[in-house]
Each structure stands twice: as structure tokens, then as C-alpha cells.
Enzyme design. Structure first.
Site, PDB file in Angstrom:
ATOM      1  N   ASP A  13      -3.421   5.470  12.099  1.00  0.00           N
ATOM      2  CA  ASP A  13      -3.965   4.214  12.369  1.00  0.00           C
ATOM      3  C   ASP A  13      -4.132   4.091  13.863  1.00  0.00           C
ATOM      4  O   ASP A  13      -3.231   3.561  14.640  1.00  0.00           O
ATOM      5  CB  ASP A  13      -3.059   3.042  11.672  1.00  0.00           C
ATOM      6  CG  ASP A  13      -3.323   1.548  11.838  1.00  0.00           C
ATOM      7  OD1 ASP A  13      -4.733   1.184  12.005  1.00  0.00           O
ATOM      8  OD2 ASP A  13      -2.648   0.582  12.178  1.00  0.00           O
ATOM      9  N   GLU A  73      -8.275   5.459  10.165  1.00  0.00           N
ATOM     10  CA  GLU A  73      -8.806   4.339   9.761  1.00  0.00           C
ATOM     11  C   GLU A  73      -9.868   4.055  10.972  1.00  0.00           C
ATOM     12  O   GLU A  73      -9.532   4.120  11.972  1.00  0.00           O
ATOM     13  CB  GLU A  73      -7.597   3.208   9.793  1.00  0.00           C
ATOM     14  CG  GLU A  73      -8.124   1.714   9.437  1.00  0.00           C
ATOM     15  CD  GLU A  73      -7.273   0.939   9.036  1.00  0.00           C
ATOM     16  OE1 GLU A  73      -6.546   0.784   7.914  1.00  0.00           O
ATOM     17  OE2 GLU A  73      -6.749  -0.099   9.887  1.00  0.00           O
ATOM     18  N   ASP A 146       1.989  -0.813  11.825  1.00  0.00           N
ATOM     19  CA  ASP A 146       0.955   0.328  12.104  1.00  0.00           C
ATOM     20  C   ASP A 146       1.423   1.668  10.985  1.00  0.00           C
ATOM     21  O   ASP A 146       0.606   2.458  11.058  1.00  0.00           O
ATOM     22  CB  ASP A 146       1.064   0.437  13.614  1.00  0.00           C
ATOM     23  CG  ASP A 146       0.634  -0.651  14.414  1.00  0.00           C
ATOM     24  OD1 ASP A 146      -0.573  -0.921  14.275  1.00  0.00           O
ATOM     25  OD2 ASP A 146       1.506  -1.335  14.668  1.00  0.00           O
TER      26      ASP A 146
END
Length: 183
Positions: A13, A73, A146
Site C-alpha cells: 500500500d 494498490e 496501511d
């Protein structure tokens, strides 16, 4: 008796203040967490130093776990162009660490990750973390979501059967597919 194939997926992420990562081991349909956490970048003021730290830390995670795939992501489109640019650079540096070792990379949109893990593309980070605790059976969720977001990206890649969602492949595959672009 045929041995069940194992694969390791590193989920990332991207972020410029905190970057989440999650490493899972997939054996058949069984999924086990190997490690997840965050890379803290707030102590570095210069953006280029943050990028260097992202590259070094992602490279060290790759060296430790030897993932078969890296799933990231994709940055969502926000109103702040400067933030988008910085986030894109962070993602690019993480991608470069994987590509440097010829590990295939795949990007997933945030809605796709949420949909894949919770069934709801508009789920909150907290809902994603709660669902992951249930699926992957871990007790303590980290304070920084996260890390669970990164686990969700890795799990999404597993759920997608490892099919490439983007054109990001190894440099060798790119060169083979695009011989006219070599000078």
C-alpha cells in the site's frame, strides 16, 4: 502424490509518510501471513530520501521473503496534484525494486481491493481490517491500517488467481513484447 505448489505474494500500500506491506504464503487455497507492517517515512523531510528508503526497504523485504508476485494498490485520483505525483513516485520506486529482480507486478484499484476482501467496494479501512482478521485469523490488528491494506492487496491478488490485471511485467517480457522500442 503431487506436491501442492506454494507461492509468496508481497502486497504494498504505497505512501510517502507511511507505506504498508504484507507478505502471505499461499499453499493451495490456504493462506498464511508471513509478515506485515509499515515503513515509517515521516522522519525524512526530503522526498528523494523517502524514495531511497522505500526502495531499500522494499528490496530488503524482497530479499528476505523472495516473493513470486508483488501486488500494489494503484493510487486513487485525488484533487491534489502534488500529492498524486509524490504517491505515484513512491509506487514507482516500489515497482522498480520488484522489477529489478524480475518479479511480476500487478496493480489493483482501491475499490477492487475492498470489493475483493469485504464484498463492498466502498468499505472503510476498519472494515477491511476486521474482515482480514476473520479470514487470516490474526489477533492484534496494527494501529496503522496501511499494514492491513497491504495484506488486503496481497489477498486480492490471490483471489484473482494471480492473473495479471495490468501490463506490468518483467523487463525481459516487456522487451520481448516490444522489440521495436529497443534502440
Amino acid at each position: 502424490m503431487e506436491k501442492t505448489k506454494e507461492k509468496i505474494i508481497l502486497g504494498i500500500d504505497p505512501g510517502t509518510t507511511v507505506m504498508g506491506y504484507g507478505v502471505i504464503l499461499v499453499t493451495g487455497q490456504k493462506v498464511k501471513i508471513l509478515q506485515f507492517g509499515v515503513i515509517h517515512l515521516t522522519k525524512y523531510t526530503a522526498h528523494e530520501i523517502k524514495l531511497k528508503k522505500i526502495y531499500e526497504r522494499v528490496s530488503s523485504i524482497i530479499e528476505e521473503f523472495h516473493p513470486d508476485h508483488v501486488a500494489l494498490e494503484a493510487p486513487f485520483y485525488g484533487k491534489n496534484v502534488q500529492s498524486m505525483l509524490k504517491l505515484g513516485r513512491a509506487q514507482g520506486v516500489a515497482m522498480a525494486a520488484a522489477l529489478n529482480r524480475e518479479i511480476p507486478i500487478t496493480e489493483y484499484a482501491p475499490k477492487k481491493v475492498k470489493q475483493s476482501v469485504t464484498g463492498n467496494g466502498n468499505a472503510s479501512k476498519e472494515q477491511v481490517a476486521a474482515m482480514l482478521k476473520s479470514i487470516l485469523k490474526f489477533q492484534d490488528a496494527p494501529k496503522l491500517l496501511d499494514a492491513t491494506d497491504a495484506l488486503a492487496v496481497a489477498l486480492t491478488h490471490h483471489y484473482q488467481g494471480g492473473r495479471m490485471q495490468s501490463s506490468s511485467k518483467s523487463w525481459n517480457a516487456f522487451l520481448a513484447d516490444n522489440p521495436n522500442r529497443i534502440k
